[in-house]
Design an enzyme around this catalytic site. Structure first.
Site, PDB file in Angstrom:
ATOM      1  N   SER A   1      32.075  36.389  33.521  1.00  0.00           N
ATOM      2  CA  SER A   1      33.361  36.356  33.391  1.00  0.00           C
ATOM      3  C   SER A   1      34.168  35.290  34.363  1.00  0.00           C
ATOM      4  CB  SER A   1      33.728  37.855  33.805  1.00  0.00           C
ATOM      5  OG  SER A   1      33.848  37.956  35.173  1.00  0.00           O
ATOM      6  N   LYS A   2      35.504  35.394  34.210  1.00  0.00           N
ATOM      7  CA  LYS A   2      36.421  34.531  35.179  1.00  0.00           C
ATOM      8  C   LYS A   2      36.024  34.898  36.626  1.00  0.00           C
ATOM      9  CE  LYS A   2      41.223  33.849  36.339  1.00  0.00           C
ATOM     10  NZ  LYS A   2      40.861  34.545  37.599  1.00  0.00           N
ATOM     11  N   ARG A   3      36.021  36.319  36.859  1.00  0.00           N
ATOM     12  CA  ARG A   3      35.686  36.914  38.063  1.00  0.00           C
ATOM     13  C   ARG A   3      34.514  36.233  38.758  1.00  0.00           C
ATOM     14  NH1 ARG A   3      38.910  40.199  40.351  1.00  0.00           N
ATOM     15  NH2 ARG A   3      37.398  40.742  41.832  1.00  0.00           N
TER      16      ARG A   3
END
Length: 507
Positions: free
Chosen positions: A265-267
């Site tokens: 994910s972007k995180r």
RNA sequence: GGCCCGUUCGUCUAUCGGCUAGGACAUCUCCCUUUCACGGAGGAAAGACGGGUUCGAUUCCCGUACGGGCUACCA
């Protein structure tokens, strides 16, 4: 008979384009090109509440950068327009009605609150997320339980309703996935998915089937996260258009986070310090920024190459592929079933290979832009090219060139004199002053410079090894960079003299 | 919880019944390099577990374990 190959990538324009999405695009593209088919980009913007300004244009920019241009799309036109689902709104209701009429779907009047209530009520330890399924639907407010008159009354009174698929109670639904082989589901365990929302928009489930049919899609590729809803789509195909018409499905393995497990994910990118999106993306609502592979200094060729290898290989030990080679060699049979953890180090390795492989001219401009962004404007392209040639072996990213080569364009701001101070003496100072003042007598190139340097050193009885590092630090500022005499040659006579003199004063 | 999918070095992977299990990234050692890299040579490092099937299983089948995905009027 085999249908003409038509494939599609159908993103929802809600944010940055994730590398998993780009890989899906890639596989679509490769498959289409290999079979002389058509690659379509369809915008799945059926959720109006998630509309994000600029997200659609951004997707096109990313595909442009990657060189994966669609043949048909909102931007490129095509015979199956419109390619934006919000503009196709009217076509879906008709199919939903048809399903209801044939008993494959029904109206449901339950409000969001009632649905919440239902989930609360039936939630148990053993069943934490109750589904709207063949059992529950008997207890809800829908056209199956309400009776015809009541349904008529509600509809004509303008009561909001959705259309849900009526999953059969006991049917085995199976299909052959091009990557996973035969996959089967029991219909009783799939819930009555909403097909048409209260706002008249279709959900993904209806839209994907209707549009894949209308756009004559022959092969449908998507991420593995869609596998659980495949039975709904299979049934819809069966009810609406016939299974013979259905595209062949291929559910692609996921790209996983490097540490631990789970979807990337972007995180994860923020947390671990690497890009996850193809290009920089700023969410217009939250102002949230995410960096892209492009801006981090990746070459599109490397990016695409790396993505292709996450989940596929040609069976040989070749790892570096041009897009043309990929088009030629790609095969779904060799796409893996299991997810792959993203390895940023390996990604950088691909980029480095491509930096070395491609002619400098192909990416020189990108480096120049990066330099400009950081305050170094380069006028002479010839010099830039020479410099890039000199330092490219030590740069994995286009953005590495700044640190590796900025001293070619401006004198180093800090000079690591501490590394040479210890063994410094007057003789060395004298050596450098004299050598620097002799420049007018030598031809200005690395070879003669090195010769004159060594000659003078031996005539002064100083070991060359004692002088090389000092010279490097004078010109570069630190212990790095390509051959010192090459550096001197490139920065020129007076600049070399100035840097030596400047450093001497610090010693 | 249920359903579905998956499982070879730390990571990406080769192997489609014969394996002394190969390669790449990362890592370690050495060489090259009067800097840092590049490059070269070498090392360490894997078949989740248990049953079958078979002359022979990493490879085929079944369980178990573990991991993941899904379980919205989001895609």
């Amino acid at each position: 008979m085999t249908k003409k190959v038509r494939v599609r990538f159908a993103p929802s324009p809600t944010g940055g384009l994730h590398i998993g999405g780009v890989r899906t695009v890639l596989y679509n593209y490769l498959f289409a090109k290999q079979h002389g088919g058509t690659f379509i980009l369809r915008i799945e913007d059926t959720d109006q509440s998630r509309y994000v300004e600029g997200a659609e244009a951004y997707i096109f920019d990313c595909l442009d950068w990657c060189g994966l241009t669609p043949d048909e799309s909102v931007m490129h036109g095509g015979d199956f327009a419109p390619y934006r689902q919000s503009e196709r709104k009217d076509t879906y209701a008709k199919y939903a009605e048809q399903l209801v009429k044939n008993g494959f779907a029904y109206y449901a009047f339950d409000t969001p609150e009632e649905l919440d209530e239902m989930r609360q009520k039936f939630k148990t330890h053993d069943n934490p997320s109750p589904q709207y399924n063949y059992e529950i639907r008997e207890r809800m407010r829908n056209s199956l339980t309400l009776g015809e008159e009541e349904v008529q009354r509600l509809v004509s009174a303008g009561a909001p309703y959705v259309v849900r698929i009526k999953m059969p109670i006991n049917e085995e639904i199976k299909f052959t996935d091009m990557i996973r082989g035969e996959v089967s589901f029991s219909s009783a365990l799939v819930d009555d998915k909403v097909l048409l929302k209260a706002d008249g928009m279709p959900t993904y489930h209806l839209a994907v089937v209707v549009d894949d049919h209308l756009m004559q899609i022959s092969h449908a590729f998507r991420g593995e996260e869609w596998l659980p809803s495949a039975p709904v789509h299979i049934l819809l195909w069966k009810y609406l258009f016939g299974l013979e018409q259905m595209p062949q499905w291929a559910h692609l393995p996921l790209i996983l986070k490097p540490d631990g497990n789970g979807k990337l994910s972007k995180r994860d990118g923020d947390r671990l310090g690497f890009p996850v999106f193809a290009m920089d993306w700023t969410d217009p609502r939250t102002g949230d920024k995410a960096t892209g592979f492009k801006e981090t200094g990746f070459l599109p060729q490397a990016f695409v190459n790396m993505l292709a290898m996450m989940g596929w290989n040609d069976g040989t030990e070749q790892e570096i592929f041009t897009i043309d080679e990929l088009v030629e060699k790609f095969s779904l049979e060799r796409v893996h079933k299991s997810g792959a953890k993203f390895d940023y180090e390996k990604a950088k390795w691909y980029n480095h290979e491509w930096i070395k492989k491609l002619a400098v001219d192909r990416w020189q401009l990108a480096v120049k832009d990066d330099f400009a962004k950081r305050g170094i404007d380069i006028s002479g392209d010839a010099k830039l090219k020479r410099v890039l040639e000199l330092v490219k072996d030590r740069c994995s990213l286009l953005t590495d060139f700044y640190e590796q080569a900025k001293f070619f364009f401006e004198a180093p701001k800090t000079i690591d004199v501490d590394s040479i101070k210890g063994k410094w003496n007057e003789e060395k100072t004298a050596f450098f002053r004299e050598w620097a003042s002799s420049f007018d007598k030598v031809e200005w190139n690395a070879v003669t410079l090195e010769a004159s340097f060594k000659e003078r050193a031996s005539s002064k009885n100083i070991k060359v090894g004692e002088l090389m590092l000092p010279l490097r630090i004078m010109l570069v500022g630190g212990k790095f960079g390509p051959g010192v005499f090459d550096i001197a040659e490139v920065i020129g006579k007076s600049e070399t003299q100035q840097r030596i003199e400047h450093a001497l004063r610090l010693l």
